[in-house]
Design an enzyme around this catalytic site. Structure first.
Site, PDB file in Angstrom:
ATOM      1  N   GLY A   1       0.774  -1.238   0.000  1.00 54.13           N
ATOM      2  CA  GLY A   1       0.000   0.000   0.000  1.00 54.13           C
ATOM      3  C   GLY A   1       0.802   1.283   0.000  1.00 54.13           C
ATOM      4  O   GLY A   1       0.290   2.329   0.422  1.00 54.13           O
ATOM      5  N   SER A   2       2.018   1.261  -0.524  1.00 56.16           N
ATOM      6  CA  SER A   2       2.779   2.519  -0.521  1.00 56.16           C
ATOM      7  C   SER A   2       2.202   3.526  -1.516  1.00 56.16           C
ATOM      8  O   SER A   2       2.190   4.734  -1.243  1.00 56.16           O
ATOM      9  CB  SER A   2       4.269   2.265  -0.790  1.00 56.16           C
ATOM     10  OG  SER A   2       4.500   1.920  -2.135  1.00 56.16           O
TER      11      SER A   2
ATOM     12  N   ARG B   1      -5.655  -8.912  -8.476  1.00 53.93           N
ATOM     13  CA  ARG B   1      -6.684  -9.781  -9.051  1.00 53.93           C
ATOM     14  C   ARG B   1      -7.009  -9.286 -10.454  1.00 53.93           C
ATOM     15  O   ARG B   1      -7.165  -8.075 -10.661  1.00 53.93           O
ATOM     16  CB  ARG B   1      -7.982  -9.773  -8.225  1.00 53.93           C
ATOM     17  CG  ARG B   1      -7.837 -10.112  -6.761  1.00 53.93           C
ATOM     18  CD  ARG B   1      -7.232 -11.464  -6.504  1.00 53.93           C
ATOM     19  NE  ARG B   1      -7.983 -12.584  -7.056  1.00 53.93           N
ATOM     20  CZ  ARG B   1      -7.544 -13.829  -7.092  1.00 53.93           C
ATOM     21  NH1 ARG B   1      -6.325 -14.108  -6.640  1.00 53.93           N
ATOM     22  NH2 ARG B   1      -8.287 -14.781  -7.591  1.00 53.93           N
TER      23      ARG B   1
ATOM     24  N   LEU C   1      -9.503  -8.567 -13.330  1.00 53.62           N
ATOM     25  CA  LEU C   1     -10.917  -8.197 -13.266  1.00 53.62           C
ATOM     26  C   LEU C   1     -11.660  -8.659 -14.526  1.00 53.62           C
ATOM     27  O   LEU C   1     -11.106  -8.658 -15.624  1.00 53.62           O
ATOM     28  CB  LEU C   1     -11.040  -6.682 -13.115  1.00 53.62           C
ATOM     29  CG  LEU C   1     -10.426  -6.142 -11.815  1.00 53.62           C
ATOM     30  CD1 LEU C   1     -10.226  -4.634 -11.895  1.00 53.62           C
ATOM     31  CD2 LEU C   1     -11.290  -6.506 -10.609  1.00 53.62           C
TER      32      LEU C   1
ATOM     33  N   HIS D   1       1.207   0.698 -13.193  1.00 55.01           N
ATOM     34  CA  HIS D   1       1.952  -0.487 -13.601  1.00 55.01           C
ATOM     35  C   HIS D   1       3.438  -0.145 -13.624  1.00 55.01           C
ATOM     36  O   HIS D   1       3.830   0.903 -14.159  1.00 55.01           O
ATOM     37  CB  HIS D   1       1.490  -0.946 -14.990  1.00 55.01           C
ATOM     38  CG  HIS D   1       2.181  -2.185 -15.448  1.00 55.01           C
ATOM     39  ND1 HIS D   1       1.842  -3.440 -14.969  1.00 55.01           N
ATOM     40  CD2 HIS D   1       3.207  -2.364 -16.294  1.00 55.01           C
ATOM     41  CE1 HIS D   1       2.640  -4.341 -15.528  1.00 55.01           C
ATOM     42  NE2 HIS D   1       3.466  -3.720 -16.337  1.00 55.01           N
TER      43      HIS D   1
ATOM     44  N   ASP E   1      -3.230  -4.686 -18.530  1.00 54.20           N
ATOM     45  CA  ASP E   1      -2.144  -3.700 -18.712  1.00 54.20           C
ATOM     46  C   ASP E   1      -2.111  -3.102 -20.117  1.00 54.20           C
ATOM     47  O   ASP E   1      -1.031  -2.755 -20.631  1.00 54.20           O
ATOM     48  CB  ASP E   1      -0.781  -4.337 -18.379  1.00 54.20           C
ATOM     49  CG  ASP E   1      -0.722  -4.852 -16.954  1.00 54.20           C
ATOM     50  OD1 ASP E   1      -1.375  -4.258 -16.084  1.00 54.20           O
ATOM     51  OD2 ASP E   1      -0.029  -5.864 -16.714  1.00 54.20           O
TER      52      ASP E   1
ATOM     53  N   GLU F   1       6.573   6.368  -8.990  1.00 53.85           N
ATOM     54  CA  GLU F   1       5.161   5.954  -8.872  1.00 53.85           C
ATOM     55  C   GLU F   1       4.435   6.860  -7.885  1.00 53.85           C
ATOM     56  O   GLU F   1       3.296   7.282  -8.116  1.00 53.85           O
ATOM     57  CB  GLU F   1       5.059   4.498  -8.394  1.00 53.85           C
ATOM     58  CG  GLU F   1       5.560   3.473  -9.391  1.00 53.85           C
ATOM     59  CD  GLU F   1       5.287   2.040  -8.952  1.00 53.85           C
ATOM     60  OE1 GLU F   1       4.206   1.774  -8.401  1.00 53.85           O
ATOM     61  OE2 GLU F   1       6.164   1.181  -9.162  1.00 53.85           O
TER      62      GLU F   1
HETATM   63  C1  GAR Z   1       3.748  -1.146  -7.258  1.00 50.28           C
HETATM   64  O1  GAR Z   1       5.079  -1.129  -7.688  1.00 50.28           O
HETATM   65  C2  GAR Z   1       2.796  -1.222  -8.426  1.00 50.28           C
HETATM   66  O2  GAR Z   1       3.249  -0.513  -9.531  1.00 50.28           O
HETATM   67  C3  GAR Z   1       2.795  -2.705  -8.696  1.00 50.28           C
HETATM   68  O3  GAR Z   1       2.803  -3.306  -7.426  1.00 50.28           O
HETATM   69  C4  GAR Z   1       3.458  -2.446  -6.500  1.00 50.28           C
HETATM   70  C5  GAR Z   1       2.523  -2.222  -5.333  1.00 50.28           C
HETATM   71  O4  GAR Z   1       3.207  -1.560  -4.311  1.00 50.28           O
HETATM   72  N1  GAR Z   1       1.643  -3.082  -9.430  1.00 50.28           N
HETATM   73  C6  GAR Z   1       1.610  -4.141 -10.222  1.00 50.28           C
HETATM   74  O5  GAR Z   1       2.542  -4.893 -10.389  1.00 50.28           O
HETATM   75  C7  GAR Z   1       0.281  -4.368 -10.916  1.00 50.28           C
HETATM   76  N2  GAR Z   1       0.346  -5.491 -11.759  1.00 50.28           N
HETATM   77  P1  GAR Z   1       2.388  -0.796  -3.183  1.00 50.28           P
HETATM   78  O6  GAR Z   1       1.392  -1.810  -2.585  1.00 50.28           O
HETATM   79  O7  GAR Z   1       3.418  -0.423  -2.169  1.00 50.28           O
HETATM   80  O8  GAR Z   1       1.711   0.369  -3.794  1.00 50.28           O
END
Ligand code: GAR
Length: 209
Positions: A12-13, A91, A93, A109, A145, A174
């Site tokens: 969840g960052s 997940r 969708l 992504h 994606d 991000e």
């Molecule tokens: C992030 O790097 C996001 O871009 C990636 O998962 C991480 C979640 O980190 N998303 C994917 O790979 C989607 N397929 P977070 O929980 O700390 O935000």
């Protein structure tokens, strides 16, 4: 202000960066709900600590993807949600859910799409030897994606990089990019029209951060 939900499965960052951005005055959205498909997602604690409403819809307690998504949808509607941010939500969708939230659901992504769809993006980027890598926020469409791109940020790949060092460099971006993209869809400066993103308002090239 618009009511947005963040859907998570883990740390969840990105969710935290959205909560922090949305708490600033003048931001066009409130994070009104954090929804997780896993009760052990670390991000849930961080959301609660920030005083955000949380919900858990466990995919394992539903016989089908459709019933899982209908349960999620009911919670989202109950909370008056208008926009959805997928933030490490792991997940896939169904078309039903994606169509229902078309133009109102975005994902982050960890690659410069259309390169490296799917998982293990940093490992694959290192294997391919690309020298520029990054992250993308896009509208969600049924194909994984593959949705229209709202914003991207690039970073260099540096000799000696590991998956971890590259992931960390991109995560910083991000955290800047996702609030920027949420702002654009909530204030109407990035809209989905006929399968394309239309930019308007005070957009001035900031889609590329
Ligand atoms: C992030 O790097 C996001 O871009 C990636 O998962 C991480 C979640 O980190 N998303 C994917 O790979 C989607 N397929 P977070 O929980 O700390 O935000």
């Amino acid at each position: 202000t618009r009511r947005a939900a963040v859907l998570i499965s883990g740390r969840g960052s990105n969710m935290v960066s959205l909560i922090e951005a949305a708490s600033a005055s003048g931001f066009p959205a409130d994070i009104a709900l954090v929804l997780s498909n896993r009760s052990d997602a670390a991000g849930l604690q961080r959301a609660r600590a920030a005083g955000i409403a949380t919900a858990i819809v466990d995919h394992r307690s539903h016989p089908t993807r459709e019933s899982f998504e209908q349960a999620m949808d009911a919670v989202l509607v109950e909370h008056g949600i208008e926009f959805i941010c997928l933030a490490g939500f792991m997940r896939v969708l169904t078309d039903w859910f994606v169509e229902r939230w078309a133009g109102r659901m975005i994902n982050i992504h960890p690659s410069l799409l259309p390169l490296f769809r799917g998982t293990h993006t940093h490992r694959r980027a290192l294997e391919e030897g690309v020298l520029i890598h990054g992250c993308t926020v896009h509208f969600v469409v049924p194909e994984l994606d593959a949705g229209p791109i709202i914003a991207q940020a690039a970073v260099p790949v540096i000799p000696g990089d590991t998956e971890e060092s590259l992931a960390a460099r991109i995560l910083v971006q991000e955290h800047r990019l996702y609030p920027h993209a949420l702002r654009m869809i909530c204030d109407g400066s990035a809209r989905l029209e006929n399968g394309r993103v239309v930019f308007s308002g005070d957009w001035s090239g900031e889609g590329a951060l």
